[in-house]
Design a protein around this motif. Sequence first.
Motif, mmCIF file in Angstrom:
data_model
loop_
_atom_site.group_PDB
_atom_site.id
_atom_site.type_symbol
_atom_site.label_atom_id
_atom_site.label_comp_id
_atom_site.label_asym_id
_atom_site.label_seq_id
_atom_site.Cartn_x
_atom_site.Cartn_y
_atom_site.Cartn_z
ATOM 1 N N ASP A 59 -8.708 -3.182 -2.651
ATOM 2 C CA ASP A 59 -9.817 -2.733 -3.502
ATOM 3 C C ASP A 59 -10.479 -3.866 -4.278
ATOM 4 O OD1 ASP A 59 -7.973 -3.312 -5.502
ATOM 5 O OD2 ASP A 59 -7.917 -1.276 -6.315
ATOM 6 N N GLY A 60 -10.047 -5.113 -4.034
ATOM 7 C CA GLY A 60 -10.650 -6.263 -4.699
ATOM 8 C C GLY A 60 -9.936 -6.687 -5.969
ATOM 9 N N THR A 61 -8.960 -5.923 -6.397
ATOM 10 C CA THR A 61 -8.179 -6.314 -7.576
ATOM 11 C C THR A 61 -7.061 -7.254 -7.141
ATOM 12 O OG1 THR A 61 -6.676 -4.416 -7.379
ATOM 13 C CG2 THR A 61 -8.669 -4.131 -8.750
ATOM 14 N N SER A 62 -6.491 -7.926 -8.111
ATOM 15 C CA SER A 62 -5.354 -8.804 -7.845
ATOM 16 C C SER A 62 -4.273 -8.498 -8.864
ATOM 17 C CB SER A 62 -5.772 -10.273 -7.904
ATOM 18 O OG SER A 62 -6.380 -10.578 -9.138
ATOM 19 N N GLU A 63 -3.044 -8.814 -8.496
ATOM 20 C CA GLU A 63 -1.929 -8.555 -9.400
ATOM 21 C C GLU A 63 -0.828 -9.583 -9.183
ATOM 22 O OE1 GLU A 63 0.553 -5.052 -8.393
ATOM 23 O OE2 GLU A 63 -0.750 -4.880 -6.620
ATOM 24 N N GLU A 64 -0.038 -9.767 -10.223
ATOM 25 C CA GLU A 64 1.134 -10.636 -10.140
ATOM 26 C C GLU A 64 2.298 -9.841 -9.570
ATOM 27 O OE1 GLU A 64 2.135 -12.858 -13.852
ATOM 28 O OE2 GLU A 64 0.555 -11.566 -14.641
ATOM 29 N N VAL A 65 3.093 -10.488 -8.717
ATOM 30 C CA VAL A 65 4.326 -9.880 -8.226
ATOM 31 C C VAL A 65 5.426 -10.914 -8.341
ATOM 32 C CG1 VAL A 65 5.502 -8.812 -6.258
ATOM 33 C CG2 VAL A 65 3.072 -8.359 -6.645
ATOM 34 N N ARG A 66 6.546 -10.517 -8.924
ATOM 35 C CA ARG A 66 7.701 -11.404 -9.085
ATOM 36 C C ARG A 66 8.446 -11.532 -7.759
ATOM 37 N NH1 ARG A 66 9.901 -7.965 -13.917
ATOM 38 N NH2 ARG A 66 8.851 -6.463 -12.591
ATOM 39 N N THR A 67 8.608 -12.752 -7.298
ATOM 40 C CA THR A 67 9.199 -12.981 -5.977
ATOM 41 C C THR A 67 10.714 -13.108 -5.994
ATOM 42 O OG1 THR A 67 8.911 -15.378 -6.143
ATOM 43 C CG2 THR A 67 7.110 -14.106 -5.129
ATOM 44 N N CYS A 68 11.307 -13.276 -7.157
ATOM 45 C CA CYS A 68 12.764 -13.412 -7.190
ATOM 46 C C CYS A 68 13.452 -12.059 -7.045
ATOM 47 C CB CYS A 68 13.230 -14.113 -8.464
ATOM 48 S SG CYS A 68 13.094 -13.130 -9.979
ATOM 49 N N ILE A 69 12.754 -10.984 -7.379
ATOM 50 C CA ILE A 69 13.351 -9.649 -7.287
ATOM 51 C C ILE A 69 12.637 -8.764 -6.267
ATOM 52 C CG2 ILE A 69 14.305 -9.670 -9.629
ATOM 53 C CD1 ILE A 69 11.873 -7.867 -10.437
ATOM 54 N N THR A 70 11.716 -9.339 -5.520
ATOM 55 C CA THR A 70 10.963 -8.578 -4.528
ATOM 56 C C THR A 70 11.232 -9.164 -3.148
ATOM 57 O OG1 THR A 70 9.231 -8.229 -6.188
ATOM 58 C CG2 THR A 70 8.668 -7.725 -3.902
ATOM 59 N N GLY A 71 11.638 -8.306 -2.245
ATOM 60 C CA GLY A 71 11.945 -8.744 -0.892
ATOM 61 C C GLY A 71 10.713 -9.223 -0.143
ATOM 62 N N PHE A 75 5.862 -7.708 1.229
ATOM 63 C CA PHE A 75 4.579 -8.384 1.394
ATOM 64 C C PHE A 75 4.000 -8.226 2.810
ATOM 65 C CE2 PHE A 75 6.749 -10.303 -2.145
ATOM 66 C CZ PHE A 75 5.753 -10.402 -3.101
ATOM 67 N N GLU A 76 4.652 -7.463 3.661
ATOM 68 C CA GLU A 76 4.171 -7.227 5.024
ATOM 69 C C GLU A 76 2.717 -6.770 4.995
ATOM 70 O OE1 GLU A 76 3.557 -6.784 8.936
ATOM 71 O OE2 GLU A 76 5.401 -7.646 8.134
ATOM 72 N N GLY A 77 1.855 -7.515 5.709
ATOM 73 C CA GLY A 77 0.446 -7.162 5.829
ATOM 74 C C GLY A 77 -0.408 -7.446 4.600
ATOM 75 N N LYS A 78 0.183 -7.990 3.547
ATOM 76 C CA LYS A 78 -0.553 -8.229 2.302
ATOM 77 C C LYS A 78 -1.180 -9.621 2.283
ATOM 78 C CE LYS A 78 2.385 -5.181 -0.489
ATOM 79 N NZ LYS A 78 1.619 -3.994 -0.408
ATOM 80 N N LYS A 79 -2.135 -9.786 1.381
ATOM 81 C CA LYS A 79 -2.749 -11.086 1.124
ATOM 82 C C LYS A 79 -2.106 -11.653 -0.130
ATOM 83 C CE LYS A 79 -7.187 -10.033 3.215
ATOM 84 N NZ LYS A 79 -8.629 -9.916 3.012
ATOM 85 N N VAL A 80 -1.486 -12.820 0.020
ATOM 86 C CA VAL A 80 -0.706 -13.429 -1.050
ATOM 87 C C VAL A 80 -1.247 -14.820 -1.351
ATOM 88 C CG1 VAL A 80 1.607 -14.219 -1.699
ATOM 89 C CG2 VAL A 80 1.347 -12.146 -0.309
#
Length: 179
Positions: A59-71, A75-80
């Motif tokens: 939708d054009g928004t962006s967000e922070e995601v913590r990578t130490c606790i997220t597998g 992120f499959e198929g996501k833009k990082v």
Amino acid sequence: MANRPLQLTLNGQSVGPVEVPDDLPMIDYLHEYRNLTGSRLGCGQGICHACVVIVDNPDGTSEEVRTCITGAHFFEGKKVRTIEGHAHCDESGKVTELTPIQQKFVDKFAFQCSYCAPGFVNAATVLVEKLQRQPIVKSQLEAVIEDSLGHHICRCTGYVRYYSATRDVLLDLDLVKEG
């Protein structure tokens, strides 16, 4: 341990599919599979936010995601975007221009030991992008900065400079209106 394919867009480049263990944290994927070591493993519990990356939503928004606790498979198929994906580079990979946030952090000497810096850059970038879509009034400025950066931990107590640099960028980019 089971593996499965992971495919995503990382700093504007399509990556994968590559076989990745089911339980691999994203921070380990970035470090071990992509040699992107800018995101830092600080606490390993999702508290310090030194490890955050930016996820660009459809939708054009962006967000922070913590990578130490997220597998990694989250992120499959996501833009990082990682910290390595911010500055503009030439064909050889040499940095030619920093983003306004990066430049202001340098100008204000916000980076001390710099361990937390990637998280702060990503958080401030997400804030800039949010306010580009919906500017705020000046009376909300300090609360919005605190809300965006306040969950990041800096052990060198560089908060004043990070907050000041972020404030300057928001004002310089005219993302804060009088009122």
